[in-house]
Design an enzyme around this catalytic site. Structure first.
Site, PDB file in Angstrom:
ATOM      1  N   ASP A  29       0.322  -0.762  -1.427  1.00  0.00           N
ATOM      2  CA  ASP A  29      -0.616  -1.546  -2.236  1.00  0.00           C
ATOM      3  C   ASP A  29      -0.268  -3.005  -1.970  1.00  0.00           C
ATOM      4  O   ASP A  29       0.672  -3.544  -2.561  1.00  0.00           O
ATOM      5  CB  ASP A  29      -0.460  -1.208  -3.721  1.00  0.00           C
ATOM      6  CG  ASP A  29      -1.373  -2.049  -4.602  1.00  0.00           C
ATOM      7  OD1 ASP A  29      -2.520  -2.313  -4.188  1.00  0.00           O
ATOM      8  OD2 ASP A  29      -0.924  -2.455  -5.690  1.00  0.00           O
ATOM      9  N   GLU A  74      -4.389   0.208   1.043  1.00  0.00           N
ATOM     10  CA  GLU A  74      -5.635  -0.029   0.314  1.00  0.00           C
ATOM     11  C   GLU A  74      -6.442  -1.101   1.038  1.00  0.00           C
ATOM     12  O   GLU A  74      -5.900  -2.112   1.475  1.00  0.00           O
ATOM     13  CB  GLU A  74      -5.320  -0.478  -1.117  1.00  0.00           C
ATOM     14  CG  GLU A  74      -6.541  -0.611  -1.980  1.00  0.00           C
ATOM     15  CD  GLU A  74      -6.201  -0.929  -3.425  1.00  0.00           C
ATOM     16  OE1 GLU A  74      -6.912  -1.758  -4.015  1.00  0.00           O
ATOM     17  OE2 GLU A  74      -5.225  -0.361  -3.952  1.00  0.00           O
ATOM     18  N   ASP A 105       2.174  -1.466  -9.505  1.00  0.00           N
ATOM     19  CA  ASP A 105       2.090  -1.595  -8.043  1.00  0.00           C
ATOM     20  C   ASP A 105       2.587  -0.350  -7.303  1.00  0.00           C
ATOM     21  O   ASP A 105       1.895   0.147  -6.408  1.00  0.00           O
ATOM     22  CB  ASP A 105       2.820  -2.859  -7.568  1.00  0.00           C
ATOM     23  CG  ASP A 105       2.157  -4.128  -8.107  1.00  0.00           C
ATOM     24  OD1 ASP A 105       0.930  -4.251  -7.971  1.00  0.00           O
ATOM     25  OD2 ASP A 105       2.879  -4.974  -8.661  1.00  0.00           O
TER      26      ASP A 105
END
Length: 181
Positions: free
Chosen positions: A7, A67, A139
């Site tokens: 992420d 992502e 996160d």
């Protein structure tokens, strides 16, 4: 298969690693790469990259997932996030990992069942799916969710790729009513 989820972020980059054995997912590790915001941009990117090298060397993942960047209302924030994402992708590529990408909507839908789920819902479902004793921080939870999404999507994706490849082979071999070999 060992999956590394990322992420990306310029201040906090989450990472999460899971093992997939058929339909069973197991938690391996997760954490946050925290980068001091007062550092120059190039040093922050170097920090993200060097920490990802450590993670990859320590846990030896087979594949990586990251992502995709979404368009933010603030173009400057989107650009900075793109830098962090680029540093992460380069690190993964330099370590020889194949990288898959999913949007936040795809990840949330795969993990929670709704594309517009809240962060807390993602954290709770990651905890449930991986049978964790506590909810992971936001996160690392997002990074683990990336890895879970890939674990669910990869088998279908591989079957589709194989089907497309066999279809392309047939299309290329038959031209004008003649079999070309």
């Amino acid at each position: 298969m060992r999956i590394l989820g990322i992420d990306p972020g310029l201040r906090n980059t989450g990472f999460g690693i899971i093992d997939q054995d058929t339909n069973k997912l197991s938690y391996v590790a997760s954490g946050t790469i925290v980068v001091p915001p007062e550092q120059e941009l190039y040093l922050r990117l170097k920090e993200i990259s060097s920490h990802l090298y450590e993670v990859i060397d320590t846990y030896q993942p087979d594949v990586a997932v990251i992502e995709k960047v979404f368009l933010n209302t603030n173009p400057q924030s989107t650009l900075l996030l793109g830098h962090a994402r680029g540093a992460a992708m380069l690190s993964l590529a330099q370590k020889g990992l194949a990288v898959s990408e999913y949007t936040a909507l795809q990840i949330k839908k795969a993990v929670v069942g709704r594309g517009h789920a809240q962060k807390e819902q993602v954290q709770a479902m990651v905890q449930y799916i991986l049978k964790l004793n506590a909810q992971p921080a936001p996160d690392p939870a997002d990074a683990l969710a990336c890895a879970i999404c890939h674990a669910h999507a990869a088998p279908l994706s591989l079957r589709l790729q194989a089907h497309q490849k066999s279809t392309l082979t047939v299309k290329h071999r038959i031209r004008g009513g003649r079999l070309i070999g």
